[in-house]
Scaffold this active site. Structure first.
Site, PDB file in Angstrom:
ATOM      1  N   ARG A 201       0.839  -1.203   0.000  1.00 26.48           N
ATOM      2  CA  ARG A 201       0.000   0.000   0.000  1.00 26.48           C
ATOM      3  C   ARG A 201       0.871   1.249   0.000  1.00 26.48           C
ATOM      4  O   ARG A 201       0.546   2.253  -0.629  1.00 26.48           O
ATOM      5  CB  ARG A 201      -0.914   0.013   1.226  1.00 26.48           C
ATOM      6  CG  ARG A 201      -1.938  -1.072   1.206  1.00 26.48           C
ATOM      7  CD  ARG A 201      -2.908  -0.903   2.330  1.00 26.48           C
ATOM      8  NE  ARG A 201      -3.882   0.130   2.059  1.00 26.48           N
ATOM      9  CZ  ARG A 201      -4.200   1.096   2.908  1.00 26.48           C
ATOM     10  NH1 ARG A 201      -3.585   1.189   4.060  1.00 26.48           N
ATOM     11  NH2 ARG A 201      -5.121   1.967   2.597  1.00 26.48           N
ATOM     12  N   HIS A 225      15.267 -10.734  -3.557  1.00 22.42           N
ATOM     13  CA  HIS A 225      15.604  -9.781  -2.490  1.00 22.42           C
ATOM     14  C   HIS A 225      14.372  -8.933  -2.195  1.00 22.42           C
ATOM     15  O   HIS A 225      13.558  -8.701  -3.077  1.00 22.42           O
ATOM     16  CB  HIS A 225      16.777  -8.902  -2.957  1.00 22.42           C
ATOM     17  CG  HIS A 225      17.292  -7.957  -1.904  1.00 22.42           C
ATOM     18  ND1 HIS A 225      16.930  -6.631  -1.863  1.00 22.42           N
ATOM     19  CD2 HIS A 225      18.129  -8.145  -0.845  1.00 22.42           C
ATOM     20  CE1 HIS A 225      17.537  -6.039  -0.826  1.00 22.42           C
ATOM     21  NE2 HIS A 225      18.266  -6.946  -0.198  1.00 22.42           N
ATOM     22  N   THR A 324      15.281  -5.727   4.984  1.00 22.49           N
ATOM     23  CA  THR A 324      14.453  -6.914   4.862  1.00 22.49           C
ATOM     24  C   THR A 324      13.511  -6.994   6.071  1.00 22.49           C
ATOM     25  O   THR A 324      12.326  -7.312   5.927  1.00 22.49           O
ATOM     26  CB  THR A 324      15.347  -8.178   4.813  1.00 22.49           C
ATOM     27  OG1 THR A 324      16.343  -7.987   3.808  1.00 22.49           O
ATOM     28  CG2 THR A 324      14.542  -9.409   4.506  1.00 22.49           C
ATOM     29  N   LYS A 427      27.936  -4.640   2.935  1.00 24.08           N
ATOM     30  CA  LYS A 427      27.103  -4.568   1.732  1.00 24.08           C
ATOM     31  C   LYS A 427      27.981  -4.470   0.497  1.00 24.08           C
ATOM     32  O   LYS A 427      28.703  -3.475   0.311  1.00 24.08           O
ATOM     33  CB  LYS A 427      26.192  -3.342   1.821  1.00 24.08           C
ATOM     34  CG  LYS A 427      24.918  -3.599   2.606  1.00 24.08           C
ATOM     35  CD  LYS A 427      23.839  -4.089   1.665  1.00 24.08           C
ATOM     36  CE  LYS A 427      22.608  -4.567   2.359  1.00 24.08           C
ATOM     37  NZ  LYS A 427      21.396  -4.123   1.660  1.00 24.08           N
ATOM     38  N   LYS A 512      34.444 -10.740  22.292  1.00 24.77           N
ATOM     39  CA  LYS A 512      33.858 -10.214  21.056  1.00 24.77           C
ATOM     40  C   LYS A 512      34.966  -9.576  20.206  1.00 24.77           C
ATOM     41  O   LYS A 512      35.819  -8.859  20.730  1.00 24.77           O
ATOM     42  CB  LYS A 512      32.822  -9.140  21.419  1.00 24.77           C
ATOM     43  CG  LYS A 512      31.466  -9.412  20.811  1.00 24.77           C
ATOM     44  CD  LYS A 512      30.475  -8.388  21.314  1.00 24.77           C
ATOM     45  CE  LYS A 512      29.462  -8.007  20.353  1.00 24.77           C
ATOM     46  NZ  LYS A 512      29.277  -7.692  19.150  1.00 24.77           N
TER      47      LYS A 512
END
Ligand code: 4UV
Length: 528
Positions: A201, A225, A324, A427, A512
């Protein structure tokens, strides 16, 4: 407006919603929905509707696909992609999609994780599914052999007058797309029918305010994707638009197709905007039909945008930003005037989105123009990471706020500015690369005892993965050997493209990896 209402009946899912928006009149049925620029094959809206009905009947009656079953779709863009997705959704089943260039082991992981019962694949990629043992239907009919194909299933039931009557609730799962989120490996982003209908929409609204039904879109962005699925796979069909698609991105062929089909809308990614700026003058093509070019999935540099506007003064350039986990778009520009006036911004927060900017040190909300992590709430926010409560609650808080892992700020007027990615995600050409996944591949090498992967900025592709590697004492390994080893295990876009050997990987007391330290170290290395 009143034109596109969310259906409130519980038995209307995504497929019914999309089909109810299709052009209805006899003449409009002849309108072209898809053209494959490679084969010149086209599909009209009338044919698309009948194909969806017939494939849905075949899935339901012949293959006994039932509500909640997961169907794995492994295909590049094709004129059948929407038919497959909408037929699966219409019987209450769930689609999970993947990049067909993924490796056999990546695909096996997804088949297993998503619990897929059935796969749909091109003949070319079939071999990657065979080891999983999942029943598979080919997209097109094989020359020989006894495998079923989508083409054949559609033909068998062509003319089925209606969809199987399977009640679908808005809260039911529609799609499981894979994203690494803010940490770790790829996870199944569970999107409901309500999520997808809500984002569609918003897409109508976007096209309503800035386009027309007669627009011709070009789709090199893959439909597996979220960006391509929402635009080309589903959303644009609701507005009766023609989409010219390309199976595999090729810059020159894209320009030829833009000229041939008089494409006027090109949703794109930053590397393609850069290519238009750098190389379009070398290709003798008439691009004068172009009215609007979009850029999303990664940051677009201001300089490239400026150069694009100088070279193509009559083309609007609109950035958008999405995830996503938010079913795609979270911000975009509704007008070219806005886009020109806010060159650092990726657009205005989309209606239905609420945003908070959270101080990453204190966890407190910040006022306009102050930098922090962007948190969103919207009907398009995913339900969960499939079967992963821990990651879900680390990403969506108890009040439903999604942590984006993006650092940015929002001005008084709702324009969003992305400053940096604070999540681990890399990315490359707009595709996700999860450092944790590459680290575990590196650690599987017998001579590698520790490894860390970080992004390195790259003009052409946005970012490339760089590995810091600790090798076993007394052994030898070259940069090229490491690169080749990883390349053998992962899809080409995930390849490690630079390697540095190091004595120890910097880690916090909790163990970490201190990626920031490595990032600044890599910057020093690259300049010195
Ligand atoms: O999960 P994902 O791969 O999702 C996307 C989705 C992009 C879309 C979708 C619909 C649109 O209409 C549209 O314009 C763009 O990429 O990756 C999500 C992460 O990608 C980065 C950011 O780090 C997200 O968390 N990203 C996406 N768009 C931008 C961006 C942008 N314009 N600027 C900077 N980073």
């Amino acid at each position: 407006g009143t034109k596109h209402e969310i259906p409130t009946k519980p038995d209307l899912g995504t497929a019914n919603f999309v089909l109810s928006q299709f052009p209805q009149a006899h003449l409009a049925e002849a309108r072209i929905a898809f053209i494959d620029s490679g084969t010149n094959r086209s599909v009209s809206y009338g044919e698309l509707r009948r194909s969806i009905y017939s494939l849905a009947s075949a899935l339901f009656n012949r293959l006994k696909v039932r509500k909640g079953d997961v169907v794995f779709v492994l295909s590049p863009n094709s004129t059948l992609y929407s038919t497959i997705c909408l037929a699966v959704l219409s019987v209450g089943a769930v689609v999970t999609t993947a990049n067909p260039i993924n490796t056999e082991s990546e695909i096996a992981k997804q088949v297993h994780d998503s619990g897929a019962k059935l796969a749909i694949s091109t003949l070319e990629d079939l071999h990657k599914l065979v080891p999983t043992g999942i029943p598979t239907i080919l997209t097109s009919r094989p020359f020989d052999g006894n495998m079923l194909s989508i083409e054949e299933l559609i033909e068998d039931c062509y003319g089925s007058p209606q969809l199987p009557q399977v009640p679908v609730a808005q809260s039911d799962t529609a799609a499981i797309l894979y994203s690494s989120g803010t940490t770790g490996r790829s996870k199944g982003v569970l999107l409901t029918h309500a999520n997808i209908i809500s984002i569609m929409r918003l897409l109508f609204w976007q096209v309503d305010v800035s386009g027309s039904q007669d627009d011709v879109f070009f789709a090199f962005i893959p439909m597996f994707h979220i960006y391509g699925m929402i635009f080309f796979g589903l959303g644009l069909l609701c507005i009766g638009i023609t989409t010219v698609l390309m199976q595999k991105y090729d810059f020159q062929a894209m320009l030829v197709a833009i000229q041939k089909y008089k494409v006027n809308n090109l949703p794109a990614v930053p590397p393609v905007i850069l290519a238009l700026v750098k190389h379009s003058s070398k290709v003798k093509c008439d691009l004068s039909s172009l009215k609007r070019v979009g850029s999303g999935a990664a940051p677009l540099s201001k300089e490239v945008a400026q150069e694009f506007r100088r070279m193509f003064p009559s083309v609007e350039l609109r950035q958008g930003y999405g995830l996503t986990e938010s079913s795609g778009g979270a911000a975009f520009f509704a007008s070219d005037k806005d886009a020109k006036a806010h060159p650092d911004s990726c657009g205005k927060l989309i209606p239905t989105f609420c945003a908070k900017v959270i101080d990453i040190e204190t966890g407190k909300p910040l006022p306009p123009r102050k930098e922090g992590e962007l948190w969103f709430k919207s009907p398009t926010i995913m339900k969960e990471y499939l079967g992963n409560m821990e990651e879900t609650s680390a990403t969506i808080d108890s009040e439903g706020w999604l942590r984006t892992g993006d650092l940015g700020y929002i001005d008084e007027n709702g324009f969003v500015y992305i400053v940096e990615r604070i999540k681990e995600l890399i990315k490359h050409n707009g595709y996700q690369v999860a450092p944790a996944e590459l680290e575990s591949v590196l650690l599987s090498h017998p001579l590698i005892v520790d490894a860390a992967v970080i992004p390195v900025e790259d003009e052409e592709t946005g970012q490339i993965p760089m590995a810091y590697v600790v090798i076993a004492a007394g052994s030898e390994l070259s940069e090229d050997q490491v690169i080749q080893f990883v390349a053998g295990e992962v899809a080409p876009y995930k390849k490690v493209r630079r390697v540095s050997f190091i004595d120890t990987i910097p880690k916090s007391a909790a163990g970490k990896i201190l990626r920031k330290d490595l990032v600044s170290q890599s910057r020093h290395q690259l300049v010195s």
